[in-house]
Design a protein around this motif. Structure first.
Motif, short mmCIF file in Angstrom:
data_model
loop_
_atom_site.label_atom_id
_atom_site.label_comp_id
_atom_site.label_asym_id
_atom_site.label_seq_id
_atom_site.Cartn_x
_atom_site.Cartn_y
_atom_site.Cartn_z
N UNK A 462 -47.41 -1.57 18.20
CA UNK A 462 -45.99 -1.46 17.93
C UNK A 462 -45.54 -2.77 17.34
N UNK A 463 -44.12 -2.79 17.31
CA UNK A 463 -43.54 -3.90 17.16
C UNK A 463 -43.78 -5.25 17.98
N UNK A 464 -44.21 -6.25 17.51
CA UNK A 464 -44.40 -7.53 18.30
C UNK A 464 -43.45 -8.49 17.82
N UNK A 465 -42.49 -8.83 18.60
CA UNK A 465 -41.73 -9.99 18.37
C UNK A 465 -42.42 -11.43 18.60
N UNK A 466 -42.23 -12.20 17.41
CA UNK A 466 -42.97 -13.54 17.58
C UNK A 466 -42.07 -14.31 18.57
N UNK A 467 -42.78 -15.41 19.22
CA UNK A 467 -42.27 -16.35 20.13
C UNK A 467 -40.97 -16.74 19.83
N UNK A 468 -40.78 -17.27 18.35
CA UNK A 468 -39.69 -17.92 17.94
C UNK A 468 -38.52 -17.14 17.78
N UNK A 469 -38.71 -15.77 17.55
CA UNK A 469 -37.65 -14.82 17.53
C UNK A 469 -37.25 -14.32 18.96
N UNK A 470 -38.03 -14.37 20.26
CA UNK A 470 -37.77 -13.82 21.23
C UNK A 470 -36.55 -14.36 22.05
N UNK A 471 -36.34 -15.53 21.88
CA UNK A 471 -34.58 -15.82 22.47
C UNK A 471 -33.59 -14.93 21.75
N UNK A 504 -41.02 -10.18 31.97
CA UNK A 504 -41.30 -10.92 30.79
C UNK A 504 -39.84 -11.34 30.07
N UNK A 505 -38.86 -10.72 30.08
CA UNK A 505 -37.43 -10.96 29.91
C UNK A 505 -37.03 -12.18 30.63
N UNK A 506 -37.55 -12.44 31.87
CA UNK A 506 -37.10 -13.66 32.61
C UNK A 506 -37.93 -14.77 32.17
N UNK A 507 -39.21 -14.53 31.67
CA UNK A 507 -40.03 -15.55 31.04
C UNK A 507 -39.84 -16.07 29.88
N UNK A 508 -38.74 -15.37 29.18
CA UNK A 508 -38.34 -15.80 27.81
C UNK A 508 -36.99 -16.61 28.06
N UNK A 509 -36.11 -16.24 29.24
CA UNK A 509 -35.16 -16.97 29.50
C UNK A 509 -35.37 -18.30 30.11
N UNK A 510 -36.42 -18.25 30.99
CA UNK A 510 -36.89 -19.47 31.59
C UNK A 510 -37.56 -20.70 30.59
N UNK A 511 -38.25 -19.91 29.48
CA UNK A 511 -38.64 -21.05 28.56
C UNK A 511 -37.63 -21.81 27.78
N UNK A 512 -36.37 -21.16 27.64
CA UNK A 512 -35.08 -21.45 26.82
C UNK A 512 -34.51 -22.23 27.55
N UNK A 513 -33.81 -21.94 28.75
CA UNK A 513 -32.83 -22.75 29.43
C UNK A 513 -32.35 -22.23 30.76
N UNK A 514 -32.04 -22.86 31.82
CA UNK A 514 -31.26 -22.29 33.01
C UNK A 514 -30.27 -21.57 32.61
N UNK A 515 -29.41 -21.99 31.76
CA UNK A 515 -28.21 -20.97 31.29
C UNK A 515 -28.72 -19.45 31.07
N UNK A 516 -29.59 -19.61 30.37
CA UNK A 516 -30.21 -18.08 29.82
C UNK A 516 -30.78 -17.31 30.77
N UNK A 517 -31.30 -17.91 31.82
CA UNK A 517 -31.79 -17.39 32.88
C UNK A 517 -30.82 -17.03 33.91
N UNK A 518 -29.75 -17.79 33.89
CA UNK A 518 -28.41 -17.56 34.86
C UNK A 518 -27.97 -16.19 34.23
#
Length: 700
Positions: A462-471, A504-518
């Motif tokens: 299926x559709x696989x979103x590349x890492x740079x587009x995950x945020x 997986x959503x939490x992994x994306x948020x944690x790799x971005x910033x604490x604000x995204x994970x919050x």
């Protein structure tokens, strides 16, 4: 295949030398003539009824028929007759006489005779066999084939002979529409259309139908709309019942697509007649069968037709019409419009130059998630993956054209199917949508692990979103509340898959910033905790695995963060039923009344949170597979009594708490407020069980 025979007509009994007998009033023809005379008597020619009656009494049956066959009132009387009356007329030779009169009449006077034939076949489909045997088919076919392309369009709309010929063809196809009739009638009906296709009649009707679409509204005759409907039905029969090796390539007919889209827009007209609604329905069928259904044919003409659909100036208006029909159950054409609307939107997502409205995509995905439209959803997924992996569409294109509507539909489907604790066929589309989200997040990874670099070599994936587009994908999930919808499924039969997507959503948020994970946790954790309270009676693996998720999503991903816990701050003590998540202190805050109202649930929750690390991914996956195994073990053809039997057998083995009285699998557990050990589905069951339960019930 034989050619329809021409018959000299007439009744064999009338060729003898015996003088004709006077017919009785019970004669079906006399009954019909009586109705005709009553209708004439009410009109402006009523003064002639006595003379007409005297004339008819002196004529033979065949002569009577020849005299009245061109009278409008006779056709009307025949059209309003009952099937039994028409069958009686056919048995006494009337139908054969009408067929014989076709050959003797001119092109201008034959319309009434063809109309009488069509009325008879419409009321008694079995008569299509006799129409074939008596040679009526060839005579009516000649009417259509003799229409000249140079005929003025206004004259074409007023051609009563052509209108009745199209009516005859539509009536001859009625046995193929599922009306009650014999197998012989169905066989003759199909043979008739095979013969007509070989004679080129369908292509001729297509040319005529396109010409009708160009007629201005002010020039339309009252007979215009019935002619359009009958012509469209003939085209539909020609595409659906073409013989092998002789398919009718209507997609190659110039102007046909424009005519279909134009007649579809009749839905916008006020005071639309019954024939108008029927025309819209048949136009939808043509659009679906000729251009939208998957086809092995990859002709340039078909591809060009699809491009014309995507670029048509009124295509958005057509989509709006189909959406209204598909969503309005009271409309006369919702059944076929659902699949047509879903497939058209699926096609336009990738081909239309501008994004479709979010509500339109959401509605199409929601309809595709219905059990009857599941093949359409699977086709949409396959088409989406094909376009993506072939490089025909970019990820930016999907973010604007597909994901907003898809996520809105996912939220609606998750809410509609909740709590979805037992696998059923109705959950298959929701599981498929969850798998789309999981595949999209394939490149997500925990902050302390390296990025995934393995390429997705399977082009059917299926559709696989590349890492740079995950945020960007994460923000869309949060803004649409799709993240909360995923969290709500952690109590469903496929809870492990939902937990996996949350991680997986939490992994994306944690790799971005604490604000995204919050932001993510403030949406997910309240839903998870609510599931913990409502699902206190779930199986150990499901319950403990779910209880360990909040800790992983918070202090498990943020080094140095306080462990996740439950608190009862005094500032919300008076706010009944309040529960909220505090990111700074990493805790869920409850009002103290929970200690009084549900102490057993709170005790269970705290115990499960302490054991959260004891349940691994493999344990949850195996438990989910076991639930699915029960589904496939008992799955049979889901219709009639088999569905109830399969569901009952599966639930009997399904894990989870049951009612202590009726043993039904509980979605929302209600316990005895005194001992908290017995569970019930309702107050009725609790009262029914009380005489037995009071012997052992004791306050805890």
């Amino acid at each position: 295949m034989t050619t329809p025979k021409n018959s000299s007509g007439g009744d064999a009994a009338e060729k003898g030398a015996a003088p004709p007998q006077l017919t009785t009033i019970d004669d079906p023809l006399e009954v019909l003539l009586g109705r005709m005379l009553e209708e004439i008597e009410r009109g402006r020619w009523g003064f002639m009824v006595a003379a007409i009656r005297q004339t008819l009494q002196r004529l033979k049956k065949k002569e009577k028929l020849a005299m009245v066959s061109n009278v409008d009132e006779f056709c009307d009387a025949l059209g309003s007759a009952s099937p039994a009356e028409v069958q009686a007329l056919a048995d006494c030779g009337l139908f054969k006489m009408i067929c014989a009169n076709l050959k003797a009449q001119s092109r201008e006077s034959v319309a009434h005779t063809v109309e009488c034939l069509s009325h008879c076949i419409r009321l008694v489909p079995e008569l299509c066999v006799r129409a074939w045997e008596f040679g009526a088919v060839r005579e009516v076919t000649n009417i259509i084939m003799e229409v000249r392309e140079a005929t003025k369009k206004r004259a074409l709309a007023a051609d009563s002979s052509l209108q009745q010929a199209l009516y005859f063809f539509e009536a001859m196809g009625r046995p193929l529409k599922g009306v009650p009739c014999s197998e012989q009638a169905k066989k003759v009906s199909k043979k008739f259309y095979h013969w007509a296709i070989r004679q080129g009649v369908i292509e001729k009707v297509a040319v005529t139908w396109v010409a009708l679409s160009d007629i201005e509204v002010r020039d339309r005759d009252p007979r215009f709309m019935p002619m359009v409907y009958h012509g469209a039905t003939v085209l539909m029969f020609g595409t659906c019942f073409a013989p092998k090796g002789r398919a009718v390539k209507l997609e190659e007919q110039a102007g046909l697509l424009g005519a279909v889209l134009q007649f579809l827009q009749l839905e916008h007209q006020r005071k639309l007649t019954d024939f108008g609604y029927l025309t819209v329905e048949v136009a939808i069928c043509l659009l679906l069968n000729v251009w939208l259904l998957p086809s092995s044919a990859r002709s340039e003409t078909l591809r060009g037709g699809k491009r014309d659909i995507a670029e048509h100036a009124d295509i958005v208006k057509v989509v709006t019409i189909l959406q209204a029909l598909a969503e309005a159950q009271s409309e006369p054409v919702p059944a076929i419009s659902k699949e047509s609307f879903a497939r058209l939107v699926c096609f336009l997502i990738f081909e239309h130059p501008r994004p479709l409205p979010k509500s339109t995509v959401e509605s199409a995905v929601r309809i595709m998630c219905g059990r009857s439209e599941e093949p359409t959803w699977e086709h949409c997924k396959a088409l989406m993956a094909h376009h993506f992996h072939a490089g025909h569409v970019s990820i930016d294109f999907l973010f604007s054209h597909f994901f907003p509507g898809f996520l809105a539909a996912f939220c609606g489907e998750a809410e509609r199917r909740a709590p979805a604790r037992v696998f059923t066929p109705e959950l298959d589309p929701l599981m498929s949508m969850l798998s789309v989200l999981s595949e999209s997040l394939w490149y997500s990874h925990p902050p302390d692990e390296p990025k995934k670099t393995l390429e997705m070599k399977n082009k059917k994936a299926g559709i696989v979103v590349l890492a740079k587009h995950l945020p960007r994908f994460l923000n869309l999930m949060i803004d649409s509340r799709a993240a909360a919808a995923v969290a709500s499924l952690t109590r469903s039969a496929f809870y492990h898959s939902a937990i996996h997507v949350c991680m997986r959503l939490a992994h994306v948020a944690a790799c971005q910033s604490a604000a995204d994970l919050q932001r993510l946790n403030e949406q997910i954790i309240p839903v998870l905790v609510r599931n913990m309270f409502d699902g206190s009676g779930d199986g150990d693996v499901m319950r403990i695995g779910r209880a360990g998720l909040p800790g992983y999503l918070t202090n498990g991903l943020v080094p140095g963060m306080q462990p996740f816990r439950v608190e009862f701050p005094p500032e919300i003590a008076r706010k009944r039923g309040t529960a909220r998540y505090n990111w700074g202190r990493n805790c869920v805050e409850f009002s103290e009344e929970i200690l009084v109202e549900k102490p057993h649930v709170l005790t269970q929750l705290l115990s499960d949170m302490q054991k959260g690390g004891a349940i691994g991914v493999d344990d949850m996956q195996n438990d989910e597979f076991e639930r699915m195994r029960l589904y496939y073990k008992h799955r049979v053809i889901y219709n009639g009594t088999n569905q109830a039997a399969a569901q009952e057998a599966m639930i009997a083995e399904h894990p989870g708490e049951r009612c202590s009285s009726c043993s039904i699998l509980l979605h929302d557990v209600k316990r005895c407020s005194r001992c908290h050990t017995r569970t019930y589905c309702s107050v009725t069951c609790q009262k029914k069980d009380w005489p037995e339960h009071k012997k052992s019930c004791s306050k805890k």
